[in-house]
Enzyme design. Structure first.
Site, PDB file in Angstrom:
ATOM      1  N   LYS A 115       0.858  -1.188   0.000  1.00 41.75           N
ATOM      2  CA  LYS A 115       0.000   0.000   0.000  1.00 41.75           C
ATOM      3  C   LYS A 115       0.889   1.232   0.000  1.00 41.75           C
ATOM      4  O   LYS A 115       2.018   1.191   0.482  1.00 41.75           O
ATOM      5  CB  LYS A 115      -0.885   0.016   1.255  1.00 41.75           C
TER       6      LYS A 115
HETATM    7  P1  NAD Z   1     -13.051   7.722  -2.190  1.00 43.82           P
HETATM    8  O1  NAD Z   1     -12.028   8.752  -1.896  1.00 43.82           O
HETATM    9  O2  NAD Z   1     -13.548   7.570  -3.584  1.00 43.82           O
HETATM   10  O3  NAD Z   1     -14.328   7.941  -1.242  1.00 43.82           O
HETATM   11  C1  NAD Z   1     -14.232   8.040   0.142  1.00 43.82           C
HETATM   12  C2  NAD Z   1     -15.582   8.458   0.692  1.00 43.82           C
HETATM   13  O4  NAD Z   1     -15.530   8.452   2.119  1.00 43.82           O
HETATM   14  C3  NAD Z   1     -16.014   9.858   0.271  1.00 43.82           C
HETATM   15  O5  NAD Z   1     -17.398   9.846  -0.015  1.00 43.82           O
HETATM   16  C4  NAD Z   1     -15.741  10.694   1.520  1.00 43.82           C
HETATM   17  O6  NAD Z   1     -16.560  11.835   1.611  1.00 43.82           O
HETATM   18  C5  NAD Z   1     -16.060   9.688   2.600  1.00 43.82           C
HETATM   19  N1  NAD Z   1     -15.453  10.011   3.900  1.00 43.82           N
HETATM   20  C6  NAD Z   1     -14.158  10.337   4.155  1.00 43.82           C
HETATM   21  N2  NAD Z   1     -14.005  10.596   5.473  1.00 43.82           N
HETATM   22  C7  NAD Z   1     -15.218  10.414   6.042  1.00 43.82           C
HETATM   23  C8  NAD Z   1     -15.705  10.535   7.372  1.00 43.82           C
HETATM   24  N3  NAD Z   1     -14.901  10.879   8.383  1.00 43.82           N
HETATM   25  N4  NAD Z   1     -17.016  10.271   7.597  1.00 43.82           N
HETATM   26  C9  NAD Z   1     -17.838   9.927   6.588  1.00 43.82           C
HETATM   27  N5  NAD Z   1     -17.435   9.792   5.317  1.00 43.82           N
HETATM   28  C10 NAD Z   1     -16.148  10.044   5.044  1.00 43.82           C
HETATM   29  O7  NAD Z   1     -12.441   6.333  -1.645  1.00 43.82           O
HETATM   30  P2  NAD Z   1     -12.838   4.857  -2.075  1.00 43.82           P
HETATM   31  O8  NAD Z   1     -11.907   4.425  -3.144  1.00 43.82           O
HETATM   32  O9  NAD Z   1     -14.308   4.768  -2.277  1.00 43.82           O
HETATM   33  O10 NAD Z   1     -12.407   4.041  -0.758  1.00 43.82           O
HETATM   34  C11 NAD Z   1     -13.273   3.939   0.370  1.00 43.82           C
HETATM   35  C12 NAD Z   1     -12.816   2.776   1.241  1.00 43.82           C
HETATM   36  O11 NAD Z   1     -12.827   1.569   0.470  1.00 43.82           O
HETATM   37  C13 NAD Z   1     -11.385   2.878   1.788  1.00 43.82           C
HETATM   38  O12 NAD Z   1     -11.321   2.235   3.035  1.00 43.82           O
HETATM   39  C14 NAD Z   1     -10.566   2.095   0.780  1.00 43.82           C
HETATM   40  O13 NAD Z   1      -9.331   1.637   1.306  1.00 43.82           O
HETATM   41  C15 NAD Z   1     -11.537   0.964   0.507  1.00 43.82           C
HETATM   42  N6  NAD Z   1     -11.313   0.234  -0.751  1.00 43.82           N
HETATM   43  C16 NAD Z   1     -11.250   0.894  -1.944  1.00 43.82           C
HETATM   44  C17 NAD Z   1     -11.081   0.178  -3.112  1.00 43.82           C
HETATM   45  C18 NAD Z   1     -11.076   0.830  -4.473  1.00 43.82           C
HETATM   46  O14 NAD Z   1     -11.058   0.104  -5.476  1.00 43.82           O
HETATM   47  N7  NAD Z   1     -11.130   2.144  -4.576  1.00 43.82           N
HETATM   48  C19 NAD Z   1     -10.919  -1.217  -3.052  1.00 43.82           C
HETATM   49  C20 NAD Z   1     -11.002  -1.870  -1.821  1.00 43.82           C
HETATM   50  C21 NAD Z   1     -11.205  -1.117  -0.681  1.00 43.82           C
END
Ligand code: NAD
Length: 425
Positions: A115
């Site tokens: 990561k």
């Molecule tokens: P992103 O940046 O696209 O979205 C993150 C979202 O979380 C946004 O809507 C933001 O407003 C919200 N957020 C941030 N802080 C917050 C808080 N304190 N309270 C409420 N909402 C909050 O990110 P993403 O890619 O959707 O990733 C989200 C999660 O999923 C992370 O834990 C990431 O590690 C995990 N993840 C992502 C992927 C991927 O393919 N992008 C794959 C597996 C896991």
């Protein structure tokens, strides 16, 4: 000089502590022959901290701290996302890398776990500044990268444009085009169809299978989602396509509620225009803490780690939690949910659809033969469906939570690879 403040030593709850507690829970259950190697799970193989200096648009210089952690390379090259967020720390990136190790093993992908992150608020940078930051960071961690060494992908705060800049920077430094050095790229330059929705699609596929085991189905089921970004938005849309009702959504700007169901497409449109969720058609704003007690069947954290705390776990009104985010549930909350008989589908299974389709992208880049979207989706469902069945059956057989079962499968595979390869020199 611009610089992100360095956060206090250890924010509570700490993601690395959560990971260590999860390893501790599974350690006694691992086959005896693997016990001598358990310590490798607790020690990231390689951690790189880099200074990322950039020229800002106003002519000044700013420094940002960046990281790339390779937690394990026993089962293959490093694989895992890149996060741009003001809260990024080394221990957070270590935990996120370790969860990738376990996840890749649970779904049987030929990868280790890695990561990356930069402590920066990307919303405060112009596009040109973001490009300079990305290219300098990619050059600084270039010693670790490569299609057969370590392959980043998008995570919180990064997207396909950031992946394109990394691919181009690495290719420029190598003197040849190297598509397979990152995944989550634009379709126009070696990306795969189906990647942008893949994590959400995997979450929905796993949630559907879990719901059926618990005796209900997605049509009519009520869903509450924290996070409306790449993962949360896609899942909301796909849940709605399956006939489920998205009754509450929270992001960093606030929370909205609609017991009759929110239209995720309209919510996305509103969010893009207004830069917030409040005010979207057909739903009412609610205080953020109330989000956690909205009555629902499926609660899906899809924002950051440590969000589902012990106190919130006592108030949730759902039948299952499906972890779209990595590490959203603290160990204390896990214990409360177990006691309350609320099923928790762990991140290392629930959100594995994203890295699964990243794997497909990497395979397509190597062969320069690109698949139809339906082939991507069919293979995604097959891989995560098989992993779900395996984890569910083991949990039933051993009478253990799904997280422990997933860790038993994943950690055993990692340690078996480690044992078979042997200790160098
Ligand atoms: P992103 O940046 O696209 O979205 C993150 C979202 O979380 C946004 O809507 C933001 O407003 C919200 N957020 C941030 N802080 C917050 C808080 N304190 N309270 C409420 N909402 C909050 O990110 P993403 O890619 O959707 O990733 C989200 C999660 O999923 C992370 O834990 C990431 O590690 C995990 N993840 C992502 C992927 C991927 O393919 N992008 C794959 C597996 C896991």
């Amino acid at each position: 000089m611009h610089a992100m403040p360095i956060p206090a030593q250890r924010a509570e709850p700490d993601a690395w502590d959560t990971y260590l507690a999860q390893v501790q829970a599974v350690a006694p259950l691992l086959p005896k022959a693997l016990h001598p190697y358990i310590e490798t799970l607790r020690r990231p193989k390689r951690s790189l901290i880099v200074d990322v200096p950039i020229r800002m648009d106003d002519g000044s210089y700013a420094h940002f701290e960046g990281y790339r952690v390779q937690h394990s390379l026993s089962r293959g090259p490093g694989k895992g996302g890149l996060r741009y967020h003001p809260g990024v720390t080394l221990t957070e990136v270590q935990a996120l890398a370790a969860w990738m190790t376990v996840k890749n093993a649970v779904v049987g992908l030929p990868y280790g776990g890695a990561k990356g992150g930069v402590r920066v608020d990307p919303k405060r940078l112009s596009r040109a500044e973001l490009e300079r930051l990305t290219r300098r960071y990619a050059s600084e961690i270039g010693v670790l990268l490569g299609p057969d060494r370590d392959v980043p992908a998008p995570d919180v705060g990064t997207n396909e444009q950031v992946m394109a800049w990394i691919m181009d920077t690495y290719s420029m430094n190598m003197g040849r085009t190297s598509l397979g050095v990152v995944t989550g790229k634009p379709i126009s330059m070696g990306g795969t169809l189906g990647r942008s929705d893949a994590t959400g699609r995997g979450v929905v596929a796993i949630a559907q299978r879990t719901a059926q085991k618990l005796g209900f189905d997605l049509p009519g089921a009520r869903i509450a989602i924290q996070g409306f970004g790449n993962v949360g938005e896609a899942a909301a849309r796909l849940f709605a396509e399956h006939g489920a009702k998205v009754v509450a959504v929270q992001d960093e700007t606030g929370s909205v509620h609609a017991p009759g169901g929110i239209d995720p497409v309209a919510l996305r449109r509103h969010q893009a225009e207004a830069q917030r969720l409040a005010g979207a058609p057909g739903c009412a704003p609610i205080p953020n803490e109330e989000f956690w007690q909205v009555p629902c069947d499926i609660l899906m954290p899809a924002a950051l780690e440590g969000q589902l705390t012990e106190a919130r776990a006592r108030r949730v009104a759902c039948r299952m939690v499906v972890e779209g985010a990595n590490g959203p549930t603290t160990p204390g909350a896990d214990a409360v949910l177990l006691e309350r008989d609320i099923t928790v589908v762990p991140d290392v299974l629930a959100n594995a659809g994203g890295v699964t389709v990243s794997y497909f992208e990497w395979v397509q880049d190597f062969s320069s033969y690109f698949w139809r979207e339906e082939d991507v989706n069919v293979n995604l469902e097959r891989i995560v469906g098989d992993a779900f069945r395996h984890v569910w059956e083991l949990a039933e057989e051993r009478r253990i939570p799904l997280r422990t079962a997933a860790y038993l499968i994943g950690c055993s595979r990692v340690l078996e690879a480690h044992a078979t390869r042997g200790l160098y020199p």
